[in-house]
Write a protein that holds these residues in place. Sequence first.
Motif, PDB file in Angstrom:
ATOM      1  N   VAL A  89      17.583  -4.727 -13.241  1.00  0.00           N
ATOM      2  CA  VAL A  89      18.557  -5.703 -12.739  1.00  0.00           C
ATOM      3  C   VAL A  89      18.315  -5.965 -11.258  1.00  0.00           C
ATOM      4  N   LEU A  90      18.030  -4.939 -10.505  1.00  0.00           N
ATOM      5  CA  LEU A  90      17.791  -5.091  -9.075  1.00  0.00           C
ATOM      6  C   LEU A  90      16.574  -5.972  -8.813  1.00  0.00           C
ATOM      7  N   MET A  91      15.542  -5.813  -9.589  1.00  0.00           N
ATOM      8  CA  MET A  91      14.320  -6.593  -9.368  1.00  0.00           C
ATOM      9  C   MET A  91      14.486  -8.056  -9.742  1.00  0.00           C
ATOM     10  N   PHE A  92      15.246  -8.342 -10.795  1.00  0.00           N
ATOM     11  CA  PHE A  92      15.298  -9.700 -11.328  1.00  0.00           C
ATOM     12  C   PHE A  92      16.544 -10.486 -10.916  1.00  0.00           C
ATOM     13  N   ALA A 111      10.908  -9.385  -8.360  1.00  0.00           N
ATOM     14  CA  ALA A 111      10.356 -10.357  -9.316  1.00  0.00           C
ATOM     15  C   ALA A 111      10.040 -11.689  -8.658  1.00  0.00           C
ATOM     16  N   LYS A 112      10.754 -12.020  -7.576  1.00  0.00           N
ATOM     17  CA  LYS A 112      10.479 -13.282  -6.875  1.00  0.00           C
ATOM     18  C   LYS A 112       9.245 -13.158  -5.990  1.00  0.00           C
ATOM     19  N   ARG A 113       8.940 -11.964  -5.549  1.00  0.00           N
ATOM     20  CA  ARG A 113       7.753 -11.751  -4.722  1.00  0.00           C
ATOM     21  C   ARG A 113       6.499 -11.554  -5.571  1.00  0.00           C
ATOM     22  N   SER A 114       6.636 -10.810  -6.658  1.00  0.00           N
ATOM     23  CA  SER A 114       5.483 -10.534  -7.528  1.00  0.00           C
ATOM     24  C   SER A 114       5.973 -10.408  -8.964  1.00  0.00           C
ATOM     25  N   PRO A 115       6.047 -11.516  -9.705  1.00  0.00           N
ATOM     26  CA  PRO A 115       6.567 -11.465 -11.082  1.00  0.00           C
ATOM     27  C   PRO A 115       5.758 -10.534 -11.989  1.00  0.00           C
ATOM     28  N   VAL A 116       4.446 -10.512 -11.847  1.00  0.00           N
ATOM     29  CA  VAL A 116       3.622  -9.678 -12.724  1.00  0.00           C
ATOM     30  C   VAL A 116       3.953  -8.207 -12.521  1.00  0.00           C
ATOM     31  N   THR A 117       4.031  -7.781 -11.259  1.00  0.00           N
ATOM     32  CA  THR A 117       4.366  -6.383 -10.973  1.00  0.00           C
ATOM     33  C   THR A 117       5.728  -6.025 -11.541  1.00  0.00           C
ATOM     34  N   ALA A 118       6.704  -6.918 -11.359  1.00  0.00           N
ATOM     35  CA  ALA A 118       8.064  -6.647 -11.843  1.00  0.00           C
ATOM     36  C   ALA A 118       8.090  -6.531 -13.358  1.00  0.00           C
ATOM     37  N   TRP A 119       7.383  -7.414 -14.054  1.00  0.00           N
ATOM     38  CA  TRP A 119       7.393  -7.372 -15.518  1.00  0.00           C
ATOM     39  C   TRP A 119       6.680  -6.128 -16.050  1.00  0.00           C
ATOM     40  N   VAL A 120       5.560  -5.758 -15.426  1.00  0.00           N
ATOM     41  CA  VAL A 120       4.854  -4.546 -15.859  1.00  0.00           C
ATOM     42  C   VAL A 120       5.721  -3.321 -15.630  1.00  0.00           C
ATOM     43  N   PHE A 121       6.370  -3.253 -14.459  1.00  0.00           N
ATOM     44  CA  PHE A 121       7.225  -2.106 -14.167  1.00  0.00           C
ATOM     45  C   PHE A 121       8.413  -2.065 -15.122  1.00  0.00           C
ATOM     46  N   THR A 122       8.948  -3.225 -15.463  1.00  0.00           N
ATOM     47  CA  THR A 122      10.052  -3.278 -16.428  1.00  0.00           C
ATOM     48  C   THR A 122       9.628  -2.725 -17.780  1.00  0.00           C
ATOM     49  N   PHE A 123       8.446  -3.106 -18.227  1.00  0.00           N
ATOM     50  CA  PHE A 123       7.949  -2.602 -19.513  1.00  0.00           C
ATOM     51  C   PHE A 123       7.813  -1.082 -19.486  1.00  0.00           C
ATOM     52  N   LEU A 124       7.313  -0.557 -18.385  1.00  0.00           N
ATOM     53  CA  LEU A 124       7.145   0.895 -18.281  1.00  0.00           C
ATOM     54  C   LEU A 124       8.488   1.613 -18.230  1.00  0.00           C
ATOM     55  N   ALA A 134      15.254  -9.288   0.433  1.00  0.00           N
ATOM     56  CA  ALA A 134      15.537  -9.311   1.863  1.00  0.00           C
ATOM     57  C   ALA A 134      14.419 -10.056   2.593  1.00  0.00           C
ATOM     58  N   PRO A 135      14.755 -10.790   3.663  1.00  0.00           N
ATOM     59  CA  PRO A 135      13.716 -11.544   4.389  1.00  0.00           C
ATOM     60  C   PRO A 135      12.595 -10.653   4.910  1.00  0.00           C
ATOM     61  N   ASP A 136      12.956  -9.452   5.324  1.00  0.00           N
ATOM     62  CA  ASP A 136      11.943  -8.533   5.854  1.00  0.00           C
ATOM     63  C   ASP A 136      11.580  -7.464   4.829  1.00  0.00           C
ATOM     64  N   GLY A 137      11.732  -7.819   3.551  1.00  0.00           N
ATOM     65  CA  GLY A 137      11.468  -6.862   2.485  1.00  0.00           C
ATOM     66  C   GLY A 137       9.996  -6.539   2.347  1.00  0.00           C
ATOM     67  N   PRO A 138       9.668  -5.571   1.495  1.00  0.00           N
ATOM     68  CA  PRO A 138       8.274  -5.133   1.325  1.00  0.00           C
ATOM     69  C   PRO A 138       7.437  -6.189   0.608  1.00  0.00           C
ATOM     70  N   THR A 139       6.149  -6.012   0.718  1.00  0.00           N
ATOM     71  CA  THR A 139       5.205  -6.846  -0.006  1.00  0.00           C
ATOM     72  C   THR A 139       4.543  -6.010  -1.093  1.00  0.00           C
ATOM     73  N   VAL A 140       3.970  -6.698  -2.055  1.00  0.00           N
ATOM     74  CA  VAL A 140       3.235  -6.033  -3.125  1.00  0.00           C
ATOM     75  C   VAL A 140       1.758  -6.165  -2.828  1.00  0.00           C
ATOM     76  N   THR A 141       1.127  -5.045  -2.544  1.00  0.00           N
ATOM     77  CA  THR A 141      -0.297  -5.039  -2.237  1.00  0.00           C
ATOM     78  C   THR A 141      -1.108  -5.384  -3.473  1.00  0.00           C
ATOM     79  N   VAL A 142      -2.109  -6.209  -3.291  1.00  0.00           N
ATOM     80  CA  VAL A 142      -3.011  -6.508  -4.404  1.00  0.00           C
ATOM     81  C   VAL A 142      -3.812  -5.253  -4.710  1.00  0.00           C
TER      82      VAL A 142
END
Length: 530
Positions: A476-479, A412-425, A484-492
């Motif tokens: 809970v894990l997302m929010f 959620a800190k890297r991509s709030p929109v992705t996290a919220w959409v995934f949470t809804f699903l 992690a510093p070397d964590g994944p990115t969310v591709t546009v």
Amino acid sequence: MNVSTLTTVFAQGPVEAPAIDFAAVAPILIVFGGACLGVLVEAFFPRHTRWTWQVVLALLSIGTAGLAFGLYLREFTNPTTTLADRLAVDRPALFLWGTLIALALAAVLLIADRTIEPGGSFVAQAAVRAGSVQDHALNIAPGGTGPAGMRTEIFPLTLFALGGMMVFTAANDLLTMFIALEVLSLPLYLMCGLARRRRLLSQEAAVKYFLLGAFASAFFLYGLALLYGYAGSVKLTDIATATTAGDRSDTLLFVGLGLLVVGLMFKASVGPFHAWTPDVYQGAPTPVTAFMAACTKVAAFGAIVRVFHVAFQASSWEWRGVLWAIAIASMAIGAVLGLTQTDIKRMIAYSSIAHAGFLLVGALALTEEGRSATLFYLLAYGFTTLAVFGIISLVRDADGEATHLSQWAGLAKRSPVTAWVFTFLLLALAGIPLTSGFIGKFVVFTAAVQDGMAPLVVIALLMSAVAAFFYLRVVVLMFFSDPAPDGPTVTVPGVFTTVAITLGVLVTLLLGVYPAVALDWVGPGLAFAP
């Protein structure tokens, strides 16, 4: 065949071809026609042009099939059969055809989106296009392939599988159903092994799926043979007539039905016939997993509902208890083992096994309400699942998709929109109100209670509560975890992926707040063709 037999045949006059309602079967013919054209594209077009041609052809075929389906639906009045009574064109079949066409269109959009490459980002792709980095250094697919290195053969294979699914849901006899089962299964076996990025995992999943699928098909075929020996016919209505007569071998009936159930439950990934599901969901390319998870579930349960409600309703007292046990096992396996998963694709696989148990509860309600509820659940589950895998395909690191749950920490800190959409699903899969998942479970459980299955519904509610835990764990894990510093990115996402995910989210929301738009279609009068 000897001479006397041939003489007798010719003496009877010319053989009359069966009447074909071309308007009714036009969507199926268009899909298969597009698949055949796709094979010709693979054979004769230059490699560097195939991807574009295959994408256009696949989308055009599905879109044209959808247009033909809509035109026929406007004129549809009464259920009928065609192709010598081999296909039943009725409201359940039409609802399933519309659902499959819409889901397949969204799945093809996910497959066709080339902006989500194994390189992991637009920056990497831009570097390749600028010539500053070699494409093999980033393992980005060359011109003849697409996301995750998938080859262009995937598009005709998808169309062949879609055509098989449409026939499978409308088959009016067991032999046609078996042929359709093979037509839809064989392309899926190949599609599972098309990933190049994680080739060994993908090919292992394909081989496992093929071997177990071959055993399941053998069970189905042997059950078909025994039921033919019992009823003297493979038509569903003839088998139903034989079961009401009560003057035939019950051994042939119930052994044949048992073997038939094994084949059907395997294809629907119902526990304990689910062994292929976690490995295939994890190993197959994610867009292919999305197609399988959504469309195969719709096709399999569409056939299950038709078989149970048309052919074996009169003998339900004898076999219903066994199916109760299978439904409970599927819900328990999916809910409990889903808690132990650390890979998000395997977690969704066990989620699908739990949902298969919930769907089986609806299918066992041998009433009009049970049919309607099961079809609505299939529609809701299909679009939600497609969107879920669309989101999963966006979370990537240097090695490709980041599917380990630890990599989703702090998303959620890297991509709030992705996290919220995934949470809804995820909340929709858990059955939280204002989502299609809640309405789907509500109508299924209501139909089951009305048909005298209250104890089964109580167990289903308990398993729903257990399954909700592993969905909420991801939220809970997302929010509430630090990334992690070397964590994944969310591709546009590209346009195609954006459209597919948006469609899934909108349908999930619409069916949650205004379910009548679909329930009215599968409401009163949802009868099968005679």
